[in-house]
Design an enzyme around this catalytic site. Structure first.
Site, PDB file in Angstrom:
ATOM      1  N   TYR B  93       0.902  -1.313  -0.063  1.00 56.92           N
ATOM      2  CA  TYR B  93      -0.043   0.019   0.177  1.00 56.92           C
ATOM      3  C   TYR B  93       0.771   1.007   0.055  1.00 56.92           C
ATOM      4  O   TYR B  93       0.489   2.200  -0.625  1.00 56.92           O
ATOM      5  CB  TYR B  93      -0.892   0.113   1.209  1.00 56.92           C
ATOM      6  CG  TYR B  93      -1.697   1.260   1.431  1.00 56.92           C
ATOM      7  CD1 TYR B  93      -2.810   1.628   1.080  1.00 56.92           C
ATOM      8  CD2 TYR B  93      -1.159   1.919   2.918  1.00 56.92           C
ATOM      9  CE1 TYR B  93      -3.473   2.734   1.464  1.00 56.92           C
ATOM     10  CE2 TYR B  93      -1.822   3.053   3.221  1.00 56.92           C
ATOM     11  CZ  TYR B  93      -2.914   3.446   2.480  1.00 56.92           C
ATOM     12  OH  TYR B  93      -3.570   4.819   2.954  1.00 56.92           O
ATOM     13  N   HIS B  96       2.078   1.859  -3.395  1.00 56.68           N
ATOM     14  CA  HIS B  96       1.396   1.855  -4.494  1.00 56.68           C
ATOM     15  C   HIS B  96       1.120   3.418  -5.154  1.00 56.68           C
ATOM     16  O   HIS B  96       1.062   4.252  -4.298  1.00 56.68           O
ATOM     17  CB  HIS B  96       0.085   1.252  -4.184  1.00 56.68           C
ATOM     18  CG  HIS B  96      -0.904   1.073  -5.151  1.00 56.68           C
ATOM     19  ND1 HIS B  96      -1.573   1.930  -5.831  1.00 56.68           N
ATOM     20  CD2 HIS B  96      -1.438  -0.101  -5.844  1.00 56.68           C
ATOM     21  CE1 HIS B  96      -2.308   1.664  -6.929  1.00 56.68           C
ATOM     22  NE2 HIS B  96      -2.163   0.255  -6.640  1.00 56.68           N
TER      23      HIS B  96
END
Lengths: 125, 125
Positions: B93, B96
């Site tokens: 995450y 990302h």
């Protein structure tokens, strides 16, 4: 004022931003003082958890050590997450003798502490 | 070292203090800068929530305003709670592109921010 409030309320609902009316999370971030042993810290965690059995309005307790890798945790090492069915339940908890007794033991052991309560709310996208 | 680690691990397990091996909570406490409108803040919350659809490892998102009455929230006004299946999922995450893009928009709007990750763990009493 009432109309404006209603308008904001309705706009929030339309956007799926309505704040939850259900459970309330009570989150304590803590950093224990240097010098406490792992065993002592475990005893405090167990004492915190035992409040679930002593305070009727406290419905659940979870905890965890900080495992973040971003270095935005500002030194906090522990998260304690309690669950209540309402903000009134938290008020009951705060004034419950067993909570007061425990808080008076725990808080002096913490170098840093932050406590927030919030109603976990989903966003309709 | 391995034996010592194992010993600590076993002691913790015996006491029911085992850290969870399941989900990981990623908690951001924030205080928005003065001057942002409620509508602007709602847009940021919606942008945060939309990451669930953009970042595969992010499984859920909840948020809430601070509603605590203890005055131990140190000015933090919002809690953002994301759920991941593993710490590796949080690492994915963080790197990302959609998260980076959003974080670069959100963080300058915050006067204060703390981020902690933890594995919510029950205590066997």
């Amino acid at each position: 004022m009432k109309l404006i409030s209603y308008g904001k309320h309705r706009r929030a609902a339309e956007k799926g931003m309505e704040e939850g009316t259900g459970i309330v999370k009570h989150i304590l971030l803590g950093k224990f003082k240097d010098g406490l042993s792992e065993e002592q810290i475990e005893e405090y965690i167990k004492g915190y958890a035992s409040l679930v059995n002593l305070v009727p309005s406290m419905k659940a307790f979870r905890w965890g050590k900080d495992v973040s890798i971003e270095n935005m945790h500002q030194g906090f090492t522990h998260v304690f997450e309690s669950t209540f069915e309402s903000t009134e339940g938290i008020a009951e908890y705060l004034t419950h003798p067993d909570h007061i007794k425990f808080a008076n033991m725990l808080l002096p052991q913490l170098e840093k502490v932050i406590v927030v309560d919030y109603k976990p709310t989903a966003v309709q996208l």
